[in-house]
Design an enzyme around this catalytic site. Structure first.
Site, PDB file in Angstrom:
ATOM      1  N   GLN A   1       1.061  -0.662  -0.476  1.00 30.52           N
ATOM      2  CA  GLN A   1       0.000  -0.028   0.101  1.00 30.52           C
ATOM      3  C   GLN A   1       0.475   1.169   0.034  1.00 30.52           C
ATOM      4  O   GLN A   1       0.662   2.268  -0.240  1.00 30.52           O
ATOM      5  CB  GLN A   1      -0.724   0.079   1.431  1.00 30.52           C
ATOM      6  CG  GLN A   1      -2.638  -1.029   1.334  1.00 30.52           C
ATOM      7  CD  GLN A   1      -2.667  -1.007   2.684  1.00 30.52           C
ATOM      8  OE1 GLN A   1      -3.212  -1.048   3.022  1.00 30.52           O
ATOM      9  NE2 GLN A   1      -1.424  -1.899   3.550  1.00 30.52           N
TER      10      GLN A   1
ATOM     11  N   HIS B   1      -1.404   1.880  -4.242  1.00 31.40           N
ATOM     12  CA  HIS B   1      -2.111   2.313  -3.716  1.00 31.40           C
ATOM     13  C   HIS B   1      -1.324   3.285  -5.040  1.00 31.40           C
ATOM     14  O   HIS B   1      -0.811   4.870  -4.756  1.00 31.40           O
ATOM     15  CB  HIS B   1      -1.576   3.163  -2.845  1.00 31.40           C
ATOM     16  CG  HIS B   1      -3.163   2.426  -1.460  1.00 31.40           C
ATOM     17  ND1 HIS B   1      -2.945   2.657  -0.437  1.00 31.40           N
ATOM     18  CD2 HIS B   1      -4.124   1.622  -1.602  1.00 31.40           C
ATOM     19  CE1 HIS B   1      -4.193   1.966   0.427  1.00 31.40           C
ATOM     20  NE2 HIS B   1      -4.394   1.525  -1.020  1.00 31.40           N
TER      21      HIS B   1
ATOM     22  N   CYS C   1      -1.648  13.631 -15.189  1.00 35.71           N
ATOM     23  CA  CYS C   1      -2.050  14.857 -15.559  1.00 35.71           C
ATOM     24  C   CYS C   1      -3.632  14.612 -15.020  1.00 35.71           C
ATOM     25  O   CYS C   1      -3.974  14.438 -15.215  1.00 35.71           O
ATOM     26  CB  CYS C   1      -2.348  14.785 -16.869  1.00 35.71           C
ATOM     27  SG  CYS C   1      -3.167  16.548 -17.416  1.00 35.71           S
TER      28      CYS C   1
ATOM     29  N   CYS D   1      -1.318  20.790 -21.788  1.00 36.17           N
ATOM     30  CA  CYS D   1      -2.471  20.866 -21.884  1.00 36.17           C
ATOM     31  C   CYS D   1      -2.309  21.888 -21.003  1.00 36.17           C
ATOM     32  O   CYS D   1      -3.313  22.461 -20.419  1.00 36.17           O
ATOM     33  CB  CYS D   1      -3.522  20.268 -21.505  1.00 36.17           C
ATOM     34  SG  CYS D   1      -3.540  19.349 -19.406  1.00 36.17           S
TER      35      CYS D   1
ATOM     36  N   SER E   1      -2.570  -1.302   9.503  1.00 36.04           N
ATOM     37  CA  SER E   1      -3.508  -1.302  10.355  1.00 36.04           C
ATOM     38  C   SER E   1      -4.582  -2.289  10.105  1.00 36.04           C
ATOM     39  O   SER E   1      -5.516  -2.448  10.804  1.00 36.04           O
ATOM     40  CB  SER E   1      -4.217  -0.038  10.667  1.00 36.04           C
ATOM     41  OG  SER E   1      -4.679   0.957   9.273  1.00 36.04           O
TER      42      SER E   1
HETATM   43  N1  APR Z   1       7.434  -2.426  12.580  1.00 37.78           N
HETATM   44  C1  APR Z   1       5.463  -3.122  11.854  1.00 37.78           C
HETATM   45  N2  APR Z   1       4.411  -2.211  12.472  1.00 37.78           N
HETATM   46  C2  APR Z   1       4.695  -0.988  12.743  1.00 37.78           C
HETATM   47  C3  APR Z   1       6.119  -0.355  12.705  1.00 37.78           C
HETATM   48  C4  APR Z   1       7.076  -0.994  12.419  1.00 37.78           C
HETATM   49  N3  APR Z   1       8.688  -0.965  12.778  1.00 37.78           N
HETATM   50  N4  APR Z   1       5.569   0.859  13.350  1.00 37.78           N
HETATM   51  C5  APR Z   1       4.437   0.918  12.744  1.00 37.78           C
HETATM   52  N5  APR Z   1       3.289  -0.241  12.946  1.00 37.78           N
HETATM   53  C6  APR Z   1       2.296  -0.460  12.512  1.00 37.78           C
HETATM   54  C7  APR Z   1       1.538   0.143  13.485  1.00 37.78           C
HETATM   55  O1  APR Z   1       0.956  -0.352  14.331  1.00 37.78           O
HETATM   56  C8  APR Z   1       0.384   0.034  12.291  1.00 37.78           C
HETATM   57  O2  APR Z   1      -0.785  -0.482  12.925  1.00 37.78           O
HETATM   58  O3  APR Z   1       2.253   0.188  11.443  1.00 37.78           O
HETATM   59  C9  APR Z   1       0.436   0.450  11.020  1.00 37.78           C
HETATM   60  C10 APR Z   1       0.618   1.337  10.003  1.00 37.78           C
HETATM   61  O4  APR Z   1      -0.296   1.616   9.591  1.00 37.78           O
HETATM   62  P1  APR Z   1      -1.118   2.743   9.025  1.00 37.78           P
HETATM   63  O5  APR Z   1      -0.470   4.266   9.315  1.00 37.78           O
HETATM   64  O6  APR Z   1      -2.927   3.346   9.312  1.00 37.78           O
HETATM   65  O7  APR Z   1      -1.230   2.551   7.595  1.00 37.78           O
HETATM   66  P2  APR Z   1      -0.983   1.932   6.576  1.00 37.78           P
HETATM   67  O8  APR Z   1      -2.231   0.156   6.940  1.00 37.78           O
HETATM   68  O9  APR Z   1      -0.252   1.413   5.237  1.00 37.78           O
HETATM   69  O10 APR Z   1      -3.007   2.605   6.195  1.00 37.78           O
HETATM   70  C11 APR Z   1      -3.699   2.370   4.714  1.00 37.78           C
HETATM   71  O11 APR Z   1      -4.166   4.037   4.511  1.00 37.78           O
HETATM   72  O12 APR Z   1      -3.985   6.928   4.156  1.00 37.78           O
HETATM   73  C12 APR Z   1      -3.970   5.687   3.954  1.00 37.78           C
HETATM   74  O13 APR Z   1      -3.290   5.591   1.942  1.00 37.78           O
HETATM   75  C13 APR Z   1      -2.878   5.125   3.059  1.00 37.78           C
HETATM   76  O14 APR Z   1      -1.727   3.582   1.905  1.00 37.78           O
HETATM   77  C14 APR Z   1      -2.410   4.373   3.468  1.00 37.78           C
HETATM   78  C15 APR Z   1      -3.667   3.071   4.142  1.00 37.78           C
END
Ligand code: APR
Length: 267
Positions: A120, A138, A146, A166, A205
């Protein structure tokens, strides 16, 4: 770090970093796996110094409003503001280096008979770590499109954020809230999830769909689901194996354990 095994998911064990033992059943499954899929999220890049989205103190969405920065409406209202924010993120991504977690995933691709990385992340760190069999669900922050006419010429003045064909505004080639994922990327990721033996969910997450649905598709089709994440997620109680900790520490330890089990098999 906590381990939660599917065999007894009600019980969790405390594992110390120095004695990172993994259950034999897990190592066996990894040694025997013909096809592995790894889904990653912002957490895998956290140890490279890049902010995640939802971490309470440091996450991007704790400081910025997604509706002002990551939607087509926001861009329409104030293209410069959005372009500047992405330029800042692009700069941070270029300054960052891939960490041990990215490198282990690139190595897994070489060792597994079949492998697909579904990320992602838009930061480009997986590619810089050497991953090639990869789907960027993503998009990628280092590419542009564009905004006004989706001109196919790709004749872009990146410095000034303009399409030369454009005169329209350039947007980052990422998927914003409310937009569809690239159909080919999603199809490839879904097909791989439904046909793999082992599905990893790493540093995400598990709440943003459709990516958050991939592990379920894999599990419904018989795959073993392994989660590696710093904090618990909706997947944690449902995964076959769930490791709570840093991906840059757990992945190398797991890779080493699989490597030594493979060596013993060959001796
Ligand atoms: N190792 C493993 N996990 C980690 C670490 C680490 N060192 N540091 C943080 N995390 C975990 C956090 O606990 C959290 O659960 O990574 C997760 C990141 O979650 P998000 O911030 O929600 O990111 P993500 O799941 O990639 O979000 C999905 O949401 O806003 C959109 O487009 C954006 O691609 C993104 C999508």
């Amino acid at each position: 770090m906590q381990l939660n095994t599917g065999e007894d998911s009600a019980e969790s064990y405390l594992w110390s970093h120095c004695a990172m033992n993994f259950p034999n059943s897990l190592i066996e499954s990894l040694c025997a796996a013909k096809k592995i899929v790894a889904l990653t999220g912002a957490g895998i890049s956290a140890e490279s110094g890049l902010a995640t989205f939802r971490d309470a103190q440091t996450g991007l969405w704790s400081k910025f409003k997604p509706e002002e920065l990551a939607t087509a409406d926001a861009f329409q209202r104030d293209p410069k503001f959005v372009q500047d924010w992405y330029a800042w993120r692009r700069e941070n991504a270029l300054k960052a280096e891939p960490n041990a977690g990215h490198l282990v995933i690139a190595e897994m691709e070489k060792r597994a008979p079949e492998f697909l990385l579904v990320t992602q992340n838009v930061d480009g760190l997986h590619g810089r770590a050497g991953s090639r069999r990869m789907v960027e669900l993503h998009g990628n922050i280092h590419r542009f499109r564009c905004f006004d006419n989706d001109c196919t010429s790709a004749n872009f003045d990146v410095e000034n954020g303009r399409c030369r064909s454009c005169g329209g505004n350039l947007r980052p080639d990422v998927v914003w809230f409310g937009e569809m994922l690239p159909a080919d990327a999603l199809e490839k990721a879904t097909a791989a999830a439904e046909t793999c033996d082992v599905f990893f969910s790493i540093g995400t997450s598990s709440i943003v769909y459709p990516a958050a649905d991939l592990w379920r598709r894999a599990k419904n089709c018989g795959a073993i689901v392994i989660e590696i994440n710093k904090d618990p997620t909706p997947l944690t109680p449902l995964a076959d194996y769930s490791f709570l900790g840093k991906s840059g520490e757990i992945l190398p330890a797991l890779m080493a354990a699989v490597g030594s089990a493979m060596e013993k098999r060959h001796n």
